[in-house]
Write an enzyme that holds these catalytic residues in place. Sequence first.
Site, PDB file in Angstrom:
ATOM      1  N   HIS A 108      80.808 -25.586  75.987  1.00 43.00           N
ATOM      2  CA  HIS A 108      82.022 -24.971  76.540  1.00 43.00           C
ATOM      3  C   HIS A 108      82.086 -25.075  78.067  1.00 43.00           C
ATOM      4  O   HIS A 108      83.148 -24.919  78.657  1.00 43.00           O
ATOM      5  CB  HIS A 108      82.057 -23.500  76.113  1.00 43.00           C
ATOM      6  CG  HIS A 108      83.415 -22.878  76.138  1.00 43.00           C
ATOM      7  ND1 HIS A 108      84.445 -23.338  76.932  1.00 43.00           N
ATOM      8  CD2 HIS A 108      83.916 -21.813  75.465  1.00 43.00           C
ATOM      9  CE1 HIS A 108      85.512 -22.571  76.734  1.00 43.00           C
ATOM     10  NE2 HIS A 108      85.218 -21.659  75.852  1.00 43.00           N
ATOM     11  N   LYS A 132     104.516 -19.406  61.386  1.00 49.41           N
ATOM     12  CA  LYS A 132     105.337 -19.366  62.597  1.00 49.41           C
ATOM     13  C   LYS A 132     106.832 -19.284  62.284  1.00 49.41           C
ATOM     14  O   LYS A 132     107.576 -18.558  62.956  1.00 49.41           O
ATOM     15  CB  LYS A 132     105.049 -20.613  63.439  1.00 49.41           C
ATOM     16  CG  LYS A 132     105.852 -20.710  64.727  1.00 49.41           C
ATOM     17  CD  LYS A 132     105.480 -21.935  65.541  1.00 49.41           C
ATOM     18  CE  LYS A 132     105.915 -23.216  64.863  1.00 49.41           C
ATOM     19  NZ  LYS A 132     105.688 -24.402  65.695  1.00 49.41           N
ATOM     20  N   LYS A 143     109.164 -16.435  63.913  1.00 46.53           N
ATOM     21  CA  LYS A 143     110.199 -16.788  64.886  1.00 46.53           C
ATOM     22  C   LYS A 143     111.597 -16.469  64.356  1.00 46.53           C
ATOM     23  O   LYS A 143     112.500 -16.136  65.132  1.00 46.53           O
ATOM     24  CB  LYS A 143     110.099 -18.266  65.246  1.00 46.53           C
ATOM     25  CG  LYS A 143     108.896 -18.600  66.114  1.00 46.53           C
ATOM     26  CD  LYS A 143     108.854 -20.063  66.492  1.00 46.53           C
ATOM     27  CE  LYS A 143     109.966 -20.425  67.451  1.00 46.53           C
ATOM     28  NZ  LYS A 143     109.838 -21.821  67.949  1.00 46.53           N
ATOM     29  N   LEU A 174     110.377 -12.986  67.003  1.00 55.88           N
ATOM     30  CA  LEU A 174     109.119 -12.456  67.526  1.00 55.88           C
ATOM     31  C   LEU A 174     108.270 -13.589  68.075  1.00 55.88           C
ATOM     32  O   LEU A 174     108.340 -14.720  67.599  1.00 55.88           O
ATOM     33  CB  LEU A 174     108.332 -11.759  66.407  1.00 55.88           C
ATOM     34  CG  LEU A 174     108.905 -10.435  65.908  1.00 55.88           C
ATOM     35  CD1 LEU A 174     108.295 -10.091  64.567  1.00 55.88           C
ATOM     36  CD2 LEU A 174     108.643  -9.336  66.895  1.00 55.88           C
ATOM     37  N   HIS A 175     107.427 -13.265  69.052  1.00 55.98           N
ATOM     38  CA  HIS A 175     106.498 -14.264  69.563  1.00 55.98           C
ATOM     39  C   HIS A 175     105.306 -14.347  68.613  1.00 55.98           C
ATOM     40  O   HIS A 175     104.612 -13.353  68.385  1.00 55.98           O
ATOM     41  CB  HIS A 175     106.026 -13.896  70.971  1.00 55.98           C
ATOM     42  CG  HIS A 175     105.337 -15.026  71.658  1.00 55.98           C
ATOM     43  ND1 HIS A 175     104.145 -15.555  71.208  1.00 55.98           N
ATOM     44  CD2 HIS A 175     105.683 -15.755  72.741  1.00 55.98           C
ATOM     45  CE1 HIS A 175     103.792 -16.555  71.986  1.00 55.98           C
ATOM     46  NE2 HIS A 175     104.713 -16.703  72.926  1.00 55.98           N
ATOM     47  N   ASP A 206     102.215 -15.556  68.762  1.00 61.04           N
ATOM     48  CA  ASP A 206     100.886 -15.190  69.255  1.00 61.04           C
ATOM     49  C   ASP A 206     100.756 -13.677  69.405  1.00 61.04           C
ATOM     50  O   ASP A 206      99.755 -13.084  69.006  1.00 61.04           O
ATOM     51  CB  ASP A 206     100.599 -15.878  70.590  1.00 61.04           C
ATOM     52  CG  ASP A 206      99.246 -15.455  71.155  1.00 61.04           C
ATOM     53  OD1 ASP A 206      98.246 -15.576  70.425  1.00 61.04           O
ATOM     54  OD2 ASP A 206      99.197 -14.987  72.304  1.00 61.04           O
ATOM     55  N   TYR A 231      89.522  -9.491  74.449  1.00 69.25           N
ATOM     56  CA  TYR A 231      89.768 -10.588  75.379  1.00 69.25           C
ATOM     57  C   TYR A 231      90.635 -11.616  74.678  1.00 69.25           C
ATOM     58  O   TYR A 231      90.296 -12.072  73.580  1.00 69.25           O
ATOM     59  CB  TYR A 231      88.433 -11.214  75.788  1.00 69.25           C
ATOM     60  CG  TYR A 231      88.523 -12.566  76.467  1.00 69.25           C
ATOM     61  CD1 TYR A 231      88.475 -12.674  77.848  1.00 69.25           C
ATOM     62  CD2 TYR A 231      88.635 -13.738  75.718  1.00 69.25           C
ATOM     63  CE1 TYR A 231      88.541 -13.917  78.476  1.00 69.25           C
ATOM     64  CE2 TYR A 231      88.702 -14.980  76.323  1.00 69.25           C
ATOM     65  CZ  TYR A 231      88.657 -15.062  77.700  1.00 69.25           C
ATOM     66  OH  TYR A 231      88.731 -16.288  78.318  1.00 69.25           O
ATOM     67  N   THR A 283      92.432 -15.400  75.615  1.00 71.49           N
ATOM     68  CA  THR A 283      92.483 -16.448  76.630  1.00 71.49           C
ATOM     69  C   THR A 283      93.910 -16.652  77.120  1.00 71.49           C
ATOM     70  O   THR A 283      94.831 -16.830  76.322  1.00 71.49           O
ATOM     71  CB  THR A 283      91.975 -17.781  76.043  1.00 71.49           C
ATOM     72  OG1 THR A 283      90.672 -17.586  75.501  1.00 71.49           O
ATOM     73  CG2 THR A 283      91.923 -18.850  77.111  1.00 71.49           C
TER      74      THR A 283
END
EC number: 2.3.1.137
Length: 634
Positions: free
Chosen positions: A349, A428, A432, A436-437, A439, A461, A463
Amino acid sequence: MDERKQLFTYRNFQNIAKYYGDMTNQVSEFPTERTFQYQHSLPPLPVPSLEGSLTKYLDAVRPFATEEEYQVTAAVVKRFGEGIGKDLHQKLLQRARTRRNWLEEWWLDAAYLELRYPSQLNVNFGGPAPYLEHCWPPTEGVQLQRTSISMWHTLQYWDLLRTERLDPHKAGNVVLDMDQFRMLFCTCKVPGVTKDTIINYFKTESEGPCPSHVVVMCKGRFFSFDAVCDGYILTPPELLRQLTHVKQCCEGEPAGDGVAALTSEERTRWAKAREYLIGIDPANKTILEIIQSSLFVVSLDDAKPYATAENYTPVTREALTGDPTIRWGDKSYNSLSFADGTFGSNCDHAPYDAMVLVTQGYYVDQQLKATDGRWKGSETVRPMPLPEELVFTVDDRVRSDVAHAKQQYFETTQDLQVVCYAFTSFGKAAIKQRKLHPDTFIQLALQLAYYRQHGRLGSCYETAMTRRFYHGRTETMRPCTLEAQNWCHTMLLPAASAEAKRKALLLAFNKHNKLMAEAQNGKGFDRHLLGLYLIAKEEGLPMPDLFTDPLYSKSGGGGNFTLSTSLVGYTTVLGAVAPMVHHGYGFFYRIGDDRIVASCTAWKSSPETDAETLFQNLVTSLHEMLHLATTAQL
């Protein structure tokens, strides 16, 4: 605005998801833009305001504190902002004036190179290749044939980078940094006693010659051959000839010494073992340099994970925790080829973030789909040298080091619980459709799942990419907001009305979207606080109270997030990582039109966590949220 309309407004802010959703046109037939042409025109990474970062930090710790604890922390933050924090911030601004990215070197060191625990499992990411969903289902007897075709497409991708024909990435009209793509090939981490280094041999054609050999590992042995002959990349039939030779050399023979297992060791121990390895025979140094400079490593693995399009668990587990003697844990890209015709990857990484491999993996996937996984070109095999075996000189101490490395690796991997399933009820498109988003939808569903399982919210967390800035990588976005906490609490109240749940969801959605947009625009606070911490550390100053305050680590600061999550994108590619903390989870996910595929990891030795249960709770949350969104539209 009508509340229902406001609740289900799709926030199309420019984020990595937008890019991932638009990856089908990665390569122009007649490119007018070169891959790296905008690198020098990208803006520098900004330094957020001190007041803004401290305000956001206080807001982020609120869900984890009693009123009394919060007041103590608020006083600590106030003292920091009026005292030492001001001085540290000024020094950070001074640093930023002389660097286009004030964070880059620090981040590489603090997040990766200075870490001493084994990185192969704790830092690397791995995952399944998506080909089994279409043209390459698990099939025995085709490992080498498929590997030759997969390798050929990967080599074409290398050539696109070499010749700068890969389109520069953009979020809308905003150009994104492409520097990390230089790290996919010909790159390796090298262990040091106190700090590792990254060696990168990649060059574009205009910059000069670039290594073009690959390393193939099989049964603990190493082989190498040039992937280019007379200026042309080897065709799949030619690659198949080379792979067949490697396989024939290993069949029915004793396994090699498995020196690669040393890369799974604790970093200082591996550094010392490497120094000893070089000391007993200078030829060992040459072999190490051949591996380090290679385009990538191909692992011919006898494992047969037999994953399916609904259950990726076996191949995901194998990618993360497979045989350490046939992968080089420090290599930027290990392509894993399994005996049942399925594929995976394992990557360091440190040199780049997952979106680099996602882009490459999606390119190969689309090429395979377009050709039905077959080679339709010439079957001619040109005369060329056969692969050369790379044989390390070892002694009893090296064998003992290898045995120790394998023992600690297998003890650790056996403790890692890995699940990876496809949720196929919707994806998705349905999300959608309700404005709505996608993610944000998954992130809030995960918060609710964790809340239902553990009776509290976990520090989280997610990203956020900062590639709109020069050499930008990531910022932390913290999904566990006060608004998310209130929504989860409301969802589990038997007496709560649908209207109350919708109102709480509205606030949680809006807060998440706002924080994500800010993080991507260089206005997050975690990297800023890291910078202030590192200045104090470098100057030998007493550690400010802000960083020793209990709420700092309790809320996830200092790498203590209970939920380590990332949207891998809207493509067919998925990855997985180990949890950040012992009582935590690693959670990667991809969002397709009609499915959501998620990998979830946990440590079996933690009595608190169970990845299987978390996924099932996620499924429940997803159904509840879609139902809530659907009734809001009626």
